[in-house]
Motif scaffolding. Sequence first.
Motif, mmCIF file in Angstrom:
data_model
loop_
_atom_site.group_PDB
_atom_site.id
_atom_site.type_symbol
_atom_site.label_atom_id
_atom_site.label_comp_id
_atom_site.label_asym_id
_atom_site.label_seq_id
_atom_site.Cartn_x
_atom_site.Cartn_y
_atom_site.Cartn_z
ATOM 1 N N ASN A 105 46.414 -52.835 51.791
ATOM 2 C CA ASN A 105 45.934 -51.710 50.785
ATOM 3 C C ASN A 105 45.547 -52.329 49.487
ATOM 4 N N ALA A 106 44.557 -52.987 49.483
ATOM 5 C CA ALA A 106 43.691 -52.817 47.793
ATOM 6 C C ALA A 106 42.823 -53.235 48.030
ATOM 7 N N PRO A 107 41.452 -52.902 47.350
ATOM 8 C CA PRO A 107 39.669 -52.609 47.423
ATOM 9 C C PRO A 107 39.298 -54.107 47.564
ATOM 10 N N LEU A 108 38.760 -54.441 47.686
ATOM 11 C CA LEU A 108 38.005 -55.507 47.679
ATOM 12 C C LEU A 108 37.352 -55.619 46.168
ATOM 13 N N SER A 109 38.075 -56.966 46.013
ATOM 14 C CA SER A 109 37.397 -57.157 44.508
ATOM 15 C C SER A 109 37.113 -58.411 44.566
ATOM 16 N N ALA A 110 36.334 -59.005 43.598
ATOM 17 C CA ALA A 110 36.246 -60.735 43.034
ATOM 18 C C ALA A 110 37.774 -60.944 42.489
ATOM 19 N N ASN A 120 32.466 -49.424 52.025
ATOM 20 C CA ASN A 120 34.040 -49.129 52.216
ATOM 21 C C ASN A 120 34.928 -50.167 51.507
ATOM 22 N N ALA A 121 35.009 -51.250 52.058
ATOM 23 C CA ALA A 121 35.970 -52.636 51.571
ATOM 24 C C ALA A 121 35.837 -52.526 50.229
ATOM 25 N N LEU A 122 34.890 -52.184 48.823
ATOM 26 C CA LEU A 122 34.658 -51.503 48.042
ATOM 27 C C LEU A 122 35.365 -50.960 47.595
ATOM 28 N N GLY A 123 35.899 -50.216 48.231
ATOM 29 C CA GLY A 123 36.253 -48.569 47.987
ATOM 30 C C GLY A 123 35.772 -47.592 47.349
ATOM 31 N N PHE A 124 34.382 -47.783 47.972
ATOM 32 C CA PHE A 124 33.862 -46.012 48.307
ATOM 33 C C PHE A 124 33.992 -45.684 48.519
#
Length: 350
Positions: free
Chosen positions: A180-185, A258-262
């Motif tokens: 439960n954390a957004p995809l990010s670099a 979606n994975a990025l949290g938009f």
Amino acid sequence: MAFHWKLDPQELFVERYPQMVGTGLPAADVDGARAAIADMWADAPSGWVHEWSRLGAKYARAGEHRLAALAYGWAKFPTLADAAKRAALTRQVDQYLLAAPDFGIDFERTMVEAPDRGARVEVPVHLLTPPGWSSTDPVLIASGGVDSWKMDLHALFADLAVRTGLRVLAFDIPGTGETNAPLSADTGYGVVRALIDRARTLGGGPVAHLGISMGGYYAARSGLAGEVDAAIVLGGPVERSFDPDRTWAFGMRGIVGNALGFDSEPTDAELTRRMSDFTLREWLDRDRNAPMLVLNGADDVHIPRADTLVFEGRRDTDVHLLPDTGHCAITKLPEATRLMVDWLTHTAHW
């Protein structure tokens, strides 16, 4: 935060059918779901989640919990964009745990606490321990990508554990599944780093990192940074995949969004701006890395060949671009698995 987008479910069958039957579902049942499904998002007869969940419930009633977990895994595919998809994931977890006594390998489900944007997040992980493993043997952390997650890939991870003798810590990358954390670099890699740290407490031996698809991005980064003792990148994006002019196929644009949290479908500019943060060029320019194995199918529609071939000539790095197969070499998975097993057991310089 999640959103629906225009997506033809039959296109997903075109791409994913080999994966559906290759992970163990009977072809006749997959064909039945394919014939029944006409809508991607409706939670009703002919809807994707409804028809796959109906198949999962049939398996569950018959006590075929492993098949039920696979079917519910496809019900929640490709992203947790609504309550019905999230419910399917819950049912997948339930059926997977019921199947665990028959895995033929020691299994434990546990939690790892990881940083997330100044807070903490609990990440469920699965430990698969082969017979004879000792605390001095290596640990392999392993994940799938943005739409195929740890339970979906159980058969592969268990096979690797048995054939290599490594304990496997399986997890979902940020922005997917139960993480439960957004995809990010950067903040996303913080989650992965916490899992690497946890793996080092599970035994006294080295830690390797296998990443598949978008999970391969994180494995490439950990390997290039030397934060693990060995890394395998299977179909991972590293640089050219994040170019502004890249194309998206088989619904991947919405899956990644979606994975990025938009919370609504991003514009091209929004997606480009967010994805540009992921390039690993800084790490590729450094003359350092752990031993690495980088492989993919030569006909991948998602990941440019350049993202595999860019590793050619690096120190302690083996590169394989398998012909006549696509993303993550899924139609030649036995060959790709053999390469991974051989490399882990003979080449990784433990």
